[in-house]
Design an enzyme around this catalytic site. Sequence first.
Site, PDB file in Angstrom:
ATOM      1  CG  ASN A  90      35.684   4.436  25.125  1.00 45.55           C
ATOM      2  OD1 ASN A  90      36.677   4.769  25.772  1.00 45.55           O
ATOM      3  ND2 ASN A  90      34.513   4.176  25.682  1.00 45.55           N
ATOM      4  CB  THR A  91      37.655  -0.884  21.580  1.00 45.10           C
ATOM      5  OG1 THR A  91      38.834  -0.609  20.845  1.00 45.10           O
ATOM      6  CG2 THR A  91      36.426  -0.588  20.756  1.00 45.10           C
TER       7      THR A  91
ATOM      8  CD  GLN B 243      16.566 -27.029  25.691  1.00 52.34           C
ATOM      9  OE1 GLN B 243      17.215 -27.327  26.668  1.00 52.34           O
ATOM     10  NE2 GLN B 243      16.394 -25.777  25.317  1.00 52.34           N
TER      11      GLN B 243
ATOM     12  CB  CYS C 171      23.630 -17.439  20.970  1.00 50.51           C
ATOM     13  SG  CYS C 171      22.152 -18.305  21.527  1.00 50.51           S
TER      14      CYS C 171
ATOM     15  CB  VAL D  52      39.037   7.030  17.854  1.00 52.35           C
ATOM     16  CG1 VAL D  52      38.136   7.400  16.667  1.00 52.35           C
ATOM     17  CG2 VAL D  52      40.313   7.812  17.797  1.00 52.35           C
TER      18      VAL D  52
ATOM     19  CD  GLU E 132      20.249 -32.092  33.784  1.00 51.95           C
ATOM     20  OE1 GLU E 132      20.936 -31.595  34.679  1.00 51.95           O
ATOM     21  OE2 GLU E 132      19.521 -33.084  33.964  1.00 51.95           O
TER      22      GLU E 132
ATOM     23  CB  CYS F  61      25.199  -3.836  24.260  1.00 51.74           C
ATOM     24  SG  CYS F  61      26.914  -3.937  23.712  1.00 51.74           S
TER      25      CYS F  61
ATOM     26  CB  CYS G 201      22.028 -13.591  22.432  1.00 49.62           C
ATOM     27  SG  CYS G 201      21.119 -14.866  21.511  1.00 49.62           S
TER      28      CYS G 201
ATOM     29  CG  LEU H  34      49.489   7.490  14.322  1.00 48.74           C
ATOM     30  CD1 LEU H  34      50.873   7.463  13.681  1.00 48.74           C
ATOM     31  CD2 LEU H  34      49.077   6.070  14.714  1.00 48.74           C
TER      32      LEU H  34
HETATM   33  C1  LIG Z   1      36.103  -7.273  22.836  1.00 49.72           C
HETATM   34  C2  LIG Z   1      37.380  -6.812  22.195  1.00 49.72           C
HETATM   35  C3  LIG Z   1      38.074  -7.708  21.415  1.00 49.72           C
HETATM   36  C4  LIG Z   1      39.272  -7.320  20.828  1.00 49.72           C
HETATM   37  N1  LIG Z   1      39.954  -8.226  20.083  1.00 49.72           N
HETATM   38  C5  LIG Z   1      41.126  -7.865  19.506  1.00 49.72           C
HETATM   39  C6  LIG Z   1      41.873  -8.785  18.729  1.00 49.72           C
HETATM   40  O1  LIG Z   1      41.482  -9.938  18.550  1.00 49.72           O
HETATM   41  N2  LIG Z   1      43.033  -8.372  18.190  1.00 49.72           N
HETATM   42  C7  LIG Z   1      43.496  -7.076  18.366  1.00 49.72           C
HETATM   43  O2  LIG Z   1      44.511  -6.737  17.817  1.00 49.72           O
HETATM   44  N3  LIG Z   1      42.808  -6.196  19.095  1.00 49.72           N
HETATM   45  C8  LIG Z   1      41.651  -6.565  19.677  1.00 49.72           C
HETATM   46  N4  LIG Z   1      40.971  -5.661  20.439  1.00 49.72           N
HETATM   47  C9  LIG Z   1      41.584  -4.364  20.694  1.00 49.72           C
HETATM   48  C10 LIG Z   1      41.149  -3.307  19.710  1.00 49.72           C
HETATM   49  O3  LIG Z   1      41.560  -3.615  18.424  1.00 49.72           O
HETATM   50  C11 LIG Z   1      41.759  -2.023  20.159  1.00 49.72           C
HETATM   51  O4  LIG Z   1      41.177  -1.734  21.409  1.00 49.72           O
HETATM   52  C12 LIG Z   1      41.484  -0.901  19.222  1.00 49.72           C
HETATM   53  O5  LIG Z   1      42.091  -1.088  18.001  1.00 49.72           O
HETATM   54  C13 LIG Z   1      41.902   0.418  19.815  1.00 49.72           C
HETATM   55  O6  LIG Z   1      41.364   1.444  19.005  1.00 49.72           O
HETATM   56  P1  LIG Z   1      40.404   2.522  19.629  1.00 49.72           P
HETATM   57  O7  LIG Z   1      40.144   3.557  18.612  1.00 49.72           O
HETATM   58  O8  LIG Z   1      39.203   1.911  20.206  1.00 49.72           O
HETATM   59  O9  LIG Z   1      41.334   3.073  20.783  1.00 49.72           O
HETATM   60  P2  LIG Z   1      40.984   3.916  22.044  1.00 49.72           P
HETATM   61  O10 LIG Z   1      40.523   3.071  23.150  1.00 49.72           O
HETATM   62  O11 LIG Z   1      40.084   5.024  21.671  1.00 49.72           O
HETATM   63  O12 LIG Z   1      42.448   4.451  22.350  1.00 49.72           O
HETATM   64  C14 LIG Z   1      43.475   3.535  22.605  1.00 49.72           C
HETATM   65  C15 LIG Z   1      44.840   4.175  22.819  1.00 49.72           C
HETATM   66  O13 LIG Z   1      45.409   4.606  21.599  1.00 49.72           O
HETATM   67  C16 LIG Z   1      45.899   5.930  21.701  1.00 49.72           C
HETATM   68  N5  LIG Z   1      45.637   6.621  20.437  1.00 49.72           N
HETATM   69  C17 LIG Z   1      44.557   6.431  19.657  1.00 49.72           C
HETATM   70  N6  LIG Z   1      44.652   7.228  18.552  1.00 49.72           N
HETATM   71  C18 LIG Z   1      45.821   7.894  18.667  1.00 49.72           C
HETATM   72  C19 LIG Z   1      46.478   8.866  17.849  1.00 49.72           C
HETATM   73  N7  LIG Z   1      45.955   9.271  16.711  1.00 49.72           N
HETATM   74  N8  LIG Z   1      47.660   9.333  18.273  1.00 49.72           N
HETATM   75  C20 LIG Z   1      48.204   8.929  19.445  1.00 49.72           C
HETATM   76  N9  LIG Z   1      47.623   8.028  20.247  1.00 49.72           N
HETATM   77  C21 LIG Z   1      46.450   7.524  19.866  1.00 49.72           C
HETATM   78  C22 LIG Z   1      45.118   6.526  22.847  1.00 49.72           C
HETATM   79  O14 LIG Z   1      45.812   7.555  23.481  1.00 49.72           O
HETATM   80  C23 LIG Z   1      44.843   5.364  23.724  1.00 49.72           C
HETATM   81  O15 LIG Z   1      45.886   5.201  24.650  1.00 49.72           O
HETATM   82  C24 LIG Z   1      39.765  -6.002  21.024  1.00 49.72           C
HETATM   83  C25 LIG Z   1      39.060  -5.096  21.804  1.00 49.72           C
HETATM   84  C26 LIG Z   1      37.880  -5.487  22.395  1.00 49.72           C
HETATM   85  C27 LIG Z   1      37.125  -4.506  23.246  1.00 49.72           C
HETATM   86  S1  FES Z   2      21.662 -16.488  24.746  1.00 49.26           S
HETATM   87 FE1  FES Z   2      20.895 -16.752  22.757  1.00 49.26          FE
HETATM   88  S2  FES Z   2      18.884 -17.397  23.099  1.00 49.26           S
HETATM   89 FE2  FES Z   2      19.753 -17.375  25.102  1.00 49.26          FE
HETATM   90  S1  FES Z   3      27.341  -5.933  26.813  1.00 50.97           S
HETATM   91 FE1  FES Z   3      28.297  -4.926  25.222  1.00 50.97          FE
HETATM   92  S2  FES Z   3      29.358  -6.478  24.230  1.00 50.97           S
HETATM   93 FE2  FES Z   3      28.621  -7.469  26.001  1.00 50.97          FE
END
Ligand SMILES: Cc1cc2nc3c(=O)[nH]c(=O)nc-3n(C[C@H](O)[C@H](O)[C@H](O)COP(=O)(O)OP(=O)(O)OC[C@H]3O[C@@H](n4cnc5c(N)ncnc54)[C@H](O)[C@@H]3O)c2cc1C
Ligand code: FES
Ligand code: FES
Length: 1363
Positions: free
Chosen positions: A271-272, A1195, A149, A269, A1262, A52, A117, A414
């Site tokens: 949203n991950t 393949q 992929c 922020v 295969e 995406c 992909c 924070l």
């Molecule tokens: C596919 C994927 C892979 C990932 N791989 C890794 C990895 O390998 N290693 C790793 O360390 N992390 C990994 N992560 C996690 C990622 O690093 C964290 O989700 C990210 O850092 C959170 O930050 P954000 O801004 O998205 O937080 P958000 O989702 O926006 O918020 C997370 C939390 O933090 C709190 N918060 C945020 N800012 C503040 C603030 N200023 N004060 C108080 N509270 C606050 C919020 O209240 C909430 O509870 C991964 C995430 C995903 C989706």
């Molecule tokens: S998933 Fe990359 S070409 Fe099919």
């Molecule tokens: S659909 Fe968004 S990363 Fe897989």
Amino acid sequence: MSSPSELIFFVNGKKVVEKNADPEEVLLSFLRRRAGLTGTKYGCGSGGCGACTVMVSRYSHHQARVVHYTVNACLQQIVTLHCAAVVTVEGIGSTKTKLHPVQERIAKAHGSQCGFCTPGMVMSMYTLLRNKPRPSMEDIREALGGNICRCTGYRPIIDGFKTFCDSETSACCQSGGGGKCCMENGIEGSKSLNSEESDISEELFPMDDLLPLDPSQDLIFPPELLIMEKKLSGEALYFQGQRVNLVAPSELSHLLELKAEHPSAPLVVGNTTIGPEMLLKGVHHPLLVYVGRIPELSAVTWGENGVTVGAACSLSTLKEELERAVSEMEESRTRGYRALLQTLQCLAAKQIRNMATIGGNLLSANPKYDLSSVSAAVGCTLHVASKDGTRDIPFNEKLFTAFGKTALRPNEVLLSINIPCSKPWEFVAAYRQAQRREFAFSIVNAGMKVVIREGTDIVESLNIYYGGVGPTLVRPGRTCQQLVGRLLTEACHFLKEDVDVSPSIHGGKGEYRKSLVFSFFFKFYMQVVLEMGERGVSDIDLPLEYLSALKPFKNEAPQGQQSYQLVSEAQPSVDPVGRPSMHQSAFQQATGEAKYYDDLPPVEGELFIFMVTSTRAHAKITNVDPSEALEMPGVVTVVSAGDVPGANVRLWFNNPEELFATEEIVCAVVAESREQARRAAQKVQVTYQDLLPVFFTIEDAIKHESYFEPKRKVERGDVDEALKTAECILEDEIYMGGQEHFYMETQGLIAVPRGENEEMDLFVSTQHGAFTQELVGMALGIESNKITCHVKRLGGGFGGKVMKIASLSAITAVAAHKTGKAVRCCLDRGDDMLITGGRHPFLGKYKVGYNSDGTIVAADIIYYSNGGCTLDESSFIMDKAILHMDNGYKIPNLRGRGVVCKTYLPSNTAFRGFGGPQGLMVIESVLHEVAVRCGLPPEKVRDVNMYREELSYTHYKQPFCPTSMVRCWDECLDRADYEDRLRAIQLFNSSNRWKKRGIAAVPQKFGVGFSKGFYNQGASLVNIFKDGSVLVTHGGTEMGQGIHTKAIQIASRVLKVPMSSIFIKETCTGNVPNAAPSAASFGTDAVGMAVKDACEKLMRRLKPLMEANPKNTWKQWASDAFFQKISLSATGFFMGPATNVDWEKGEGQAYYYFTYGACCSEVEIDCLTGDHKNIRTDIVMDVGKSINPALDIGQVEGGFVQGVGLYTIEELQFSPDGVLMTRGPSQYKVPSLCDVPAEFNVHLLANSENPHAIYLSKGIGEPPVFFASTLFFAIKAAIAEARKEKGLGDTFPLSSPATAEKIRMACQDQFTEMAIGGYHHVRQEGALLLSLISDGRDGDSVVHSGVSVLGPQGDKSGLVYRR
Ligand SMILES: Cc1cc2nc3c(=O)[nH]c(=O)nc-3n(C[C@H](O)[C@H](O)[C@H](O)COP(=O)(O)OP(=O)(O)OC[C@H]3O[C@@H](n4cnc5c(N)ncnc54)[C@H](O)[C@@H]3O)c2cc1C
Ligand code: FES
Ligand code: FES
């Protein structure tokens, strides 16, 4: 809450104004469903696949410029895009206007197979070029690290994109790239066999006519947004959704007020973290506070003592700042920054790092997040604020009170984090180990800092932090405190007591985690000793053979050679057969124009269906109460077994299985939107009565004698007698885990009732349209002639879209029938993984008789597979495993028995290779183990046992000629420089203690075609229109393998018209009925012949016209034919051979022919962590006379990389109750770019012809999967080397996949012993680490005052590092 704000952002240069934007709406669904931009794909919905990926541009106040970065649209809330510009794959180029060079190059380089992909890949690369028009290979590697992929094996994508690099860093001197010499780059390339190879080509796509990169083609950042951004700062934004509200303050004071009023509202922020919780886990937050617009939280300020980074700064910003600091500042001041950078490089992927913030990472309080341990070790300070004022908090373990909880007061936020510079006598390091080296959460992470009293080796302070060993961040306090004023050498002793990893720790792997605790510290210790030694304050001699343990594996973009034989010069230049032709829809796939089932626009009144799945492994459903679900908004109905007008069964070779069943799918909710259907499905109350027994493993099934019928047996010779004569006997077993298909496009369909005659059209992602059609007909009680399945393309299938999709289609059709409306079914990734089954786990138990020269005289093997709860295709899969058990070896007495175990896991099903990779793996294990016991290199034992006679017979008496296999084997070992490299590896292993290498090679003989002979048929329909254009239809489905492209090549050859005049629109059961599934590597063989047949019929009809008017054009002949009432439509048919096996006798003609090949791989393992690196792979493959070498090489590479997952990474995990835990890319890791061998060479065997298949070619889909078993055997060889260091034997169990955990625990040493509690060898305090350095040879060392001097026997061949 104030009145809702107007949300304004741009998409592809067009302004979007949303008056009632919903905070729950993510960009992906906005683009796909509301903007009609379906190029951006859904692959997982959780940031884990990159399908995406889009580019976001916005004005950065901090940097005073517009910045461009990639994001995962599935996690990007639209309300946080105010004032941003989004660019999707449709916004950068199209086939109608002009392609963007990125789109053109990925397509031309054959980097798009199923294409699902591809838009994400394109957008990652496009964004990189927007920021850096001349990127390096490292930039490309980093940019694509978050894009998965499942088809290509990545190499062609890299090849296409590296054309944007400076030639200095990209191209190989050997291939005329004019770049730096390969040898200098450390890439040696496959040895070329130059004799009569002038007709061998290494060019897969032309480089000369590529579109140049033209930045003026790029969309500009909308000036309106710049003005708005400045005008708007100061105003808060409010968004009100149906269930969730979001406030986005722009001033700190407002934020603090909000936090005081709503202490439980999460700040968001990136949203991950919050996003996946809400989307996947159903966590509900009625109010969110977005803090990305507050300047104080985005500022980065450098001071005397370090840098202060705003909490809302992205991890990418943090990484850039630290990279700059490291390049500009004195080394001794940046040790902490280097450690942080090392972590950031592997943390998630570029898209996530662009979104995720440092504040979010630290305050999510998740021990598997990496930044906490290293930040705590470095000594960071948090600046927090509330309405009551501000305070500074030292960042350490006390901040975390429980999983997901911090000691911040509810009203505090924070503001920023201070990261101090390091001081001269501080040593800092960070470590992490994950299931996959990149783009994976760590299993254990660690940050360590020691401050040494200047000029001494005495510890002044020690800070060690671990994540992943408990619910919160762990500081081994006793170790840290007690070492003050003492020597670092004593640490391990304390650590053992201090870090207690509960056996029930979330995610399991307790002993491995504890081993990592010691291993990481040992690495740190060695690093510090080394650096102190360099400063002359430590006399500890670190043996030279230890040093490589300190170097982490480097991730590299794969490079290599691909070669194939050119067509003969006599072949007309217009004839495309045998030439590397681009995938027919590659441009459409690269521009996002290619349509998959879920890209089709909604049908008027369309509804959505969501399956309610069983939560029990073995139970009787006593009641289903949908009343609460039915009350929910938008819910239309619930369908269950009672609604099926026809038969509630899926019939498969006399094995009926229920559609709505007591096992997986209980019922399904139909609603007006996907979200409504999903939420309502969670409210259906199902009552179960648990039944006994419940078991999930093969071992338990054996105990319960729980098997499906039929059981199979094949025998050659007299095994029992021969076993008596053998010099040696070996009895052992090998277990091989299952695999999830993880096609990028999840399963689904749209069922559209036509409102007349009960007709129904299905737009469905299936490999077997005819089966789906048949099953839908049975469920509805309607004849097949009223049901039409349309298959445009699949976003990958790999065998997973044959069976279950038919059941899903039938259930969806029942819903469409009941409601009279079109119904769409799109499985979420989690449900897809749960419902659709995967590859069968296998256990092979064997008894082998062999002689000391490695000759195997007899082998008796019993195969057990885990079929799950229903039979599905399990018995055919077992057949294939047994039929492949001899691989390329003439074992004179060979017996195979096959038993499919019935357990209570979800039912397993077909997967690329269909039992072949499992059957082959067992016999290769036998050969490997025999070689080890004979003390011979396994390749010698393979060689000695190989079939060689021109007329050989398989163990089921099928004649074949193995000459090509032997040629592949010899050529592979030769090109790979096997002998020389084996010697080099031996040298490497003798001079490295904690890193070991291994090399392994296997041959392969793989049967092509269905052993159920009636499936070996193909059909086609070829229509010529009056304007000369040609429409081809055939029974095969396009899922990335290029079957349509090959069919067009074939039609072009016969009709003698250019490929551009021939089109394949879709696979349709109404056009070509009763087609066999596209499977068994047989697709092109079957439909290619059928297309040829139809085209030849047409040519025979046109011949008189052509002869009468030879100067006419094709178009004129077509037009003349019409006026002369000659039919321009012909069907073609191919009646394949009568393959069959008589299982009573255990003999038969199981396959049409065999595809052969050989593969050699080299790996390096890190014995301390279990990490491994795939260094190099060479494959020589016999595909006969390739119809399209580019597709065939694709393949081979793609299949191999899928096998990399199967044999080394991909691990399904179930709870003790049999519930699948690995339901998304966060838990289940398929190979990403970092897993492809750094050097990856693929050669198609020259001068090979297969008289049995279309234009002398061979099926190839295969076989390559199995080649990745070479990595498994190379890893096993490397582990054996590590074990030798401890005096352990080189025979030891290792099951597949060879994960980091298994590698580490098999490399038994002092640390693993301590981890599993068996370490009783307590030495005098202070000597433990030193004894580890001397590795059990401390008897020869003199230990005094923490300083070790190795004696003569400790100094292996003078390899002691001395200063
Ligand atoms: C596919 C994927 C892979 C990932 N791989 C890794 C990895 O390998 N290693 C790793 O360390 N992390 C990994 N992560 C996690 C990622 O690093 C964290 O989700 C990210 O850092 C959170 O930050 P954000 O801004 O998205 O937080 P958000 O989702 O926006 O918020 C997370 C939390 O933090 C709190 N918060 C945020 N800012 C503040 C603030 N200023 N004060 C108080 N509270 C606050 C919020 O209240 C909430 O509870 C991964 C995430 C995903 C989706
Ligand atoms: S998933 Fe990359 S070409 Fe099919
Ligand atoms: S659909 Fe968004 S990363 Fe897989």
